[in-house]
Scaffold this active site. Sequence first.
Site, PDB file in Angstrom:
ATOM      1  N   ARG A  49       4.643  13.327   5.630  1.00  0.00           N
ATOM      2  CA  ARG A  49       4.499  12.158   6.481  1.00  0.00           C
ATOM      3  C   ARG A  49       3.016  11.938   6.771  1.00  0.00           C
ATOM      4  O   ARG A  49       2.276  12.897   7.035  1.00  0.00           O
ATOM      5  CB  ARG A  49       5.273  12.346   7.795  1.00  0.00           C
ATOM      6  CG  ARG A  49       6.784  12.416   7.604  1.00  0.00           C
ATOM      7  CD  ARG A  49       7.354  11.077   7.152  1.00  0.00           C
ATOM      8  NE  ARG A  49       8.800  11.124   6.942  1.00  0.00           N
ATOM      9  CZ  ARG A  49       9.391  11.279   5.763  1.00  0.00           C
ATOM     10  NH1 ARG A  49       8.643  11.424   4.671  1.00  0.00           N
ATOM     11  NH2 ARG A  49      10.707  11.288   5.660  1.00  0.00           N
ATOM     12  N   GLU A  66       2.246   2.182   6.368  1.00  0.00           N
ATOM     13  CA  GLU A  66       2.815   1.707   5.107  1.00  0.00           C
ATOM     14  C   GLU A  66       3.671   0.467   5.350  1.00  0.00           C
ATOM     15  O   GLU A  66       4.281   0.317   6.407  1.00  0.00           O
ATOM     16  CB  GLU A  66       3.723   2.782   4.487  1.00  0.00           C
ATOM     17  CG  GLU A  66       3.028   4.007   4.000  1.00  0.00           C
ATOM     18  CD  GLU A  66       4.018   5.046   3.495  1.00  0.00           C
ATOM     19  OE1 GLU A  66       5.215   4.709   3.372  1.00  0.00           O
ATOM     20  OE2 GLU A  66       3.609   6.185   3.246  1.00  0.00           O
ATOM     21  N   HIS A  74       4.640   6.332  -1.969  1.00  0.00           N
ATOM     22  CA  HIS A  74       5.723   7.004  -1.235  1.00  0.00           C
ATOM     23  C   HIS A  74       6.971   7.125  -2.118  1.00  0.00           C
ATOM     24  O   HIS A  74       8.067   6.708  -1.759  1.00  0.00           O
ATOM     25  CB  HIS A  74       6.061   6.255   0.063  1.00  0.00           C
ATOM     26  CG  HIS A  74       6.732   7.135   1.073  1.00  0.00           C
ATOM     27  ND1 HIS A  74       6.640   6.919   2.429  1.00  0.00           N
ATOM     28  CD2 HIS A  74       7.523   8.241   0.933  1.00  0.00           C
ATOM     29  CE1 HIS A  74       7.351   7.840   3.078  1.00  0.00           C
ATOM     30  NE2 HIS A  74       7.880   8.644   2.182  1.00  0.00           N
TER      31      HIS A  74
END
Length: 340
Positions: free
Chosen positions: A235, A263, A286
């Site tokens: 994260r 993001e 991601h």
Amino acid sequence: MRILVADRLPDRFAEAMERRGHECVVEAGLTEATLPAAMADFEVLVVRSTRVTASVFEAAGSLRLVVRAGSGTNTIDCDEATRAGVLVANVPGRNSVAVAELTMGLLLAVDRAIPDNTSELRAGRWDKQRFGAVGRGLFGRSIGIVGLGNIGLAVAERARGFGMRLFAQAKGSRSAECLARIDALGIELVPDLVTLAARVDVLTLHVPLKPETRGMVGAEVLDALGSGILLNTSRADVIDSDALLARLDAGGLSAGLDVFPDEPGSGSADWQSPLAAHSRVVGTHHIGASTHQAQEAVVDGVEEIITAFDRGELLNVVNTDAARPSQPQTRPAMESRAPR
């Protein structure tokens, strides 16, 4: 039950839910902004990366369960879900191999400057003199693994295969199974994170986002890592991004990042990030858990959670305090938790 899927999942998921007598609607184009208006009278919501904010729980009068098709729940407002009496579940452990594979891919890409190699070749430039002197190699180098859950241990197995020396932080609450794997892999334990960063060439992060992990990699840790490589496939907020940018600008430190602050909450968007654009960063979108193998395994986990819920049992629920008297009762998860 009426089920809304707000992200892309393999088609077989909706088909399986329909066979079980549920109505399953797939709206993969929904975003954080448009999701609340789409909730109607759905009882179950399934998401991957789409953020689930307080507005969803305010708009969804029939919602009883949110399932994150992945290992974390930081994209879901769990506190608001609990206040609204909505259960939140996740699917831990099913994407460990995929994330570990990307971690090693980022490490190789940083060490050998693979993206820059590719960019120069596509631009019609041959520069073996420059790129032939870049890579240090992985054999015999040291890697510090922060978080020895399923993913961290999968990374350790793969790093060991490259001949790397393995280090991690000592903790007093690990399971016997985890300790056995630490011993089998030859992971050396050190007392704290700063000591770990100072000891290794590569520091890789595999922890969930919690109050105690938020910003855990700050200036002191980055200074201890020095001219090493920082990898993050967990994260973004476990790193102090301002401190990381400062160290990257100073030179020496390099990073391989699959996660970034702020993001986009949708699958595609125009987006600017000083970290993602930095010349000393190799970045991905991601996608740590986004292999076909991992997604098939995660779908199996989502099916298990919803099927258990339908028969009055709770599986992998992270906020059992949200259960109301009329809701199913909690039972132990069918899949054991990741060792820490």
